[in-house]
Design an enzyme around this catalytic site. Structure first.
Site, PDB file in Angstrom:
ATOM      1  N   ASN A   1     -10.921  -2.661  -5.248  1.00  0.00           N
ATOM      2  CA  ASN A   1     -10.113  -1.712  -6.031  1.00  0.00           C
ATOM      3  C   ASN A   1     -10.704  -1.401  -7.414  1.00  0.00           C
ATOM      4  OD1 ASN A   1      -6.990  -2.905  -4.606  1.00  0.00           O
ATOM      5  ND2 ASN A   1      -8.121  -1.060  -4.098  1.00  0.00           N
ATOM      6  N   TRP A   2     -11.712  -2.180  -7.831  1.00  0.00           N
ATOM      7  CA  TRP A   2     -12.377  -1.868  -9.111  1.00  0.00           C
ATOM      8  C   TRP A   2     -13.092  -0.526  -9.054  1.00  0.00           C
ATOM      9  CZ3 TRP A   2     -10.962  -4.933 -12.968  1.00  0.00           C
ATOM     10  CH2 TRP A   2     -10.660  -6.277 -12.719  1.00  0.00           C
TER      11      TRP A   2
ATOM     12  N   THR B   1     -10.847  -6.862  -4.375  1.00  0.00           N
ATOM     13  CA  THR B   1     -12.155  -6.856  -5.042  1.00  0.00           C
ATOM     14  C   THR B   1     -12.772  -5.449  -4.969  1.00  0.00           C
ATOM     15  OG1 THR B   1     -13.001  -7.772  -2.965  1.00  0.00           O
ATOM     16  CG2 THR B   1     -12.793  -9.298  -4.792  1.00  0.00           C
TER      17      THR B   1
ATOM     18  N   ASP C   1       0.825  -1.217   0.000  1.00  0.00           N
ATOM     19  CA  ASP C   1       0.000   0.000   0.000  1.00  0.00           C
ATOM     20  C   ASP C   1       0.858   1.266   0.000  1.00  0.00           C
ATOM     21  OD1 ASP C   1      -2.354   1.404  -0.007  1.00  0.00           O
ATOM     22  OD2 ASP C   1      -2.657   1.273   2.157  1.00  0.00           O
TER      23      ASP C   1
ATOM     24  N   ARG D   1       2.227  -4.353   6.654  1.00  0.00           N
ATOM     25  CA  ARG D   1       1.519  -3.313   5.906  1.00  0.00           C
ATOM     26  C   ARG D   1       2.275  -1.994   6.026  1.00  0.00           C
ATOM     27  NH1 ARG D   1      -4.787  -2.167   4.695  1.00  0.00           N
ATOM     28  NH2 ARG D   1      -4.403  -0.469   3.241  1.00  0.00           N
TER      29      ARG D   1
ATOM     30  N   ARG E   1       0.000   7.660  -2.794  1.00  0.00           N
ATOM     31  CA  ARG E   1       0.554   8.758  -2.000  1.00  0.00           C
ATOM     32  C   ARG E   1       2.007   9.032  -2.367  1.00  0.00           C
ATOM     33  NH1 ARG E   1      -1.502   6.235   3.407  1.00  0.00           N
ATOM     34  NH2 ARG E   1      -2.005   4.584   1.905  1.00  0.00           N
TER      35      ARG E   1
ATOM     36  N   HIS F   1       2.311   3.135  -8.998  1.00  0.00           N
ATOM     37  CA  HIS F   1       2.136   1.690  -9.227  1.00  0.00           C
ATOM     38  C   HIS F   1       3.338   1.122  -9.982  1.00  0.00           C
ATOM     39  CE1 HIS F   1      -1.749   1.999  -7.482  1.00  0.00           C
ATOM     40  NE2 HIS F   1      -2.263   2.709  -8.463  1.00  0.00           N
TER      41      HIS F   1
HETATM   42  C1  IPE Z   1      -5.420  -2.645   0.101  1.00  0.00           C
HETATM   43  O1  IPE Z   1      -5.109  -1.329  -0.128  1.00  0.00           O
HETATM   44  C2  IPE Z   1      -5.398  -3.401  -1.177  1.00  0.00           C
HETATM   45  C3  IPE Z   1      -4.083  -3.578  -1.773  1.00  0.00           C
HETATM   46  C4  IPE Z   1      -2.958  -3.150  -1.307  1.00  0.00           C
HETATM   47  C5  IPE Z   1      -4.092  -4.309  -2.988  1.00  0.00           C
HETATM   48  P1  IPE Z   1      -6.230  -0.208  -0.327  1.00  0.00           P
HETATM   49  O2  IPE Z   1      -5.513   1.057  -0.547  1.00  0.00           O
HETATM   50  O3  IPE Z   1      -7.192  -0.636  -1.366  1.00  0.00           O
HETATM   51  O4  IPE Z   1      -6.967  -0.235   1.079  1.00  0.00           O
HETATM   52  P2  IPE Z   1      -7.806   0.899   1.818  1.00  0.00           P
HETATM   53  O5  IPE Z   1      -8.817   1.415   0.846  1.00  0.00           O
HETATM   54  O6  IPE Z   1      -6.835   1.957   2.228  1.00  0.00           O
HETATM   55  O7  IPE Z   1      -8.406   0.213   2.999  1.00  0.00           O
HETATM   56  C1  IPE Z   2      -1.634   0.154  -3.281  1.00  0.00           C
HETATM   57  O1  IPE Z   2      -1.386   1.515  -3.321  1.00  0.00           O
HETATM   58  C2  IPE Z   2      -1.897  -0.437  -4.639  1.00  0.00           C
HETATM   59  C3  IPE Z   2      -3.278  -0.887  -4.831  1.00  0.00           C
HETATM   60  C4  IPE Z   2      -4.241  -0.868  -3.948  1.00  0.00           C
HETATM   61  C5  IPE Z   2      -3.597  -1.409  -6.136  1.00  0.00           C
HETATM   62  P1  IPE Z   2      -2.568   2.559  -3.340  1.00  0.00           P
HETATM   63  O2  IPE Z   2      -2.905   2.861  -4.749  1.00  0.00           O
HETATM   64  O3  IPE Z   2      -3.696   2.121  -2.496  1.00  0.00           O
HETATM   65  O4  IPE Z   2      -1.856   3.819  -2.686  1.00  0.00           O
HETATM   66  P2  IPE Z   2      -2.518   4.888  -1.729  1.00  0.00           P
HETATM   67  O5  IPE Z   2      -3.077   4.146  -0.562  1.00  0.00           O
HETATM   68  O6  IPE Z   2      -3.565   5.589  -2.518  1.00  0.00           O
HETATM   69  O7  IPE Z   2      -1.381   5.770  -1.347  1.00  0.00           O
HETATM   70 MG    MG Z   3      -4.122   2.413  -0.517  1.00  0.00          MG
END
Ligand code: IPE
Ligand code: IPE
Ligand code: MG
Length: 244
Positions: free
Chosen positions: A69-70, A67, A21, A192, A25, A38
């Protein structure tokens, strides 16, 4: 890697889960579009995956796409899928090396909704590594813990309906055996980064007794040293599993 000699540990987790994660940011901090985060995150994933294998961690599961993230903007989802596709092609081109290192790549999560060409690549990658058993590298893609449990319950209900099992036979092991992680040990340690302290639907059932390690480092900045720090913290955890 900054290590001349690999660090050694008194206890090493059998199974580590990593919630990758903080990519968004990381990019925002630099005034870059989210997908750049990414791109960097994908590099960190390769680096930490290799390092964990070098350390001899037998099971490692990276949470790459949930699931939920869509829900993100279409462009971001497709940038993530593009990176995933690239990684899969690269893995197919690295068969010999992965065989030599005994690395088996598998995917956990639902295949539904994943572009067909990517699904095919996933199948191919899983096929070529199926005989390896030294290091199990799992990637959670389109994965959701609640979705996984619901799916498992549905399958068991079908078995009951067909008369293969009786409701009284349903136990914890049966539920576990219907999860994507069937046959794998539960995660001992969940890492995490990015400052969040939540599971976000990752390995819900399997994490019942997992140890957690959090860090403020954003995933693209995550280093081998951070990984070692998490493993060192784990060395000193006292796990009781409800006992004394
Ligand atoms: C969790 O991260 C999912 C992955 C790292 C793939 P998210 O960024 O989606 O989680 P939330 O929304 O902060 O809980
Ligand atoms: C994790 O990074 C990657 C995925 C969830 C796919 P994020 O994209 O959630 O990064 P933040 O949380 O927005 O910084
Ligand atoms: Mg995130």
């Amino acid at each position: 890697m900054d290590y001349d000699n690999l660090p050694t540990f008194e206890v090493l987790p059998k199974h580590v889960g990593v919630i990758m994660d903080g990519n968004g940011r990381w990019a925002k901090k630099r005034g870059l579009p989210r997908y750049k985060g990414h791109v960097e995150g994908a590099k960190t994933f390769r680096k930490i995956g290799e390092f964990a294998a070098d350390l001899g961690i037998k099971y490692i599961t990276f949470y790459a796409f949930s699931t939920e993230n869509w829900k993100r903007p279409k462009e971001e989802v497709s940038a993530i899928m593009d990176l995933f596709r690239e990684y899969l092609k690269e893995a197919l081109g690295r068969v010999e090396e992965d065989r030599k290192n005994g690395i088996r790549i598998s995917f956990i999560g639902s295949r539904e909704g994943i572009p067909a060409d990517i699904r095919l690549l996933m199948k191919q990658v899983e096929r070529i590594g199926r005989k390896e058993d030294r290091i199990m590298l799992n990637i959670a893609v389109n994965y959701g813990g609640r979705q996984e449990i619901a799916e498992s319950v549905r399958e068991i209900a079908e078995d009951v309906k067909k008369g293969r099992i009786k409701p009284s036979e349903i136990d914890m092991d049966m539920i576990s055996s219907h999860l994507y992680t069937a046959g794998m040990p539960d995660p001992d340690l969940i890492i995490r980064p990015s400052g969040e302290q939540r599971l976000s639907n990752f390995l819900l059932w399997q994490s019942a007794y997992a140890e957690f390690w959090y860090s403020d480092v954003l995933w693209p900045d995550f280093t081998e040293e951070d990984f070692v720090e998490a493993l060192r913290a784990y060395e000193h955890r006292s796990r009781r599993f409800g006992g004394v």
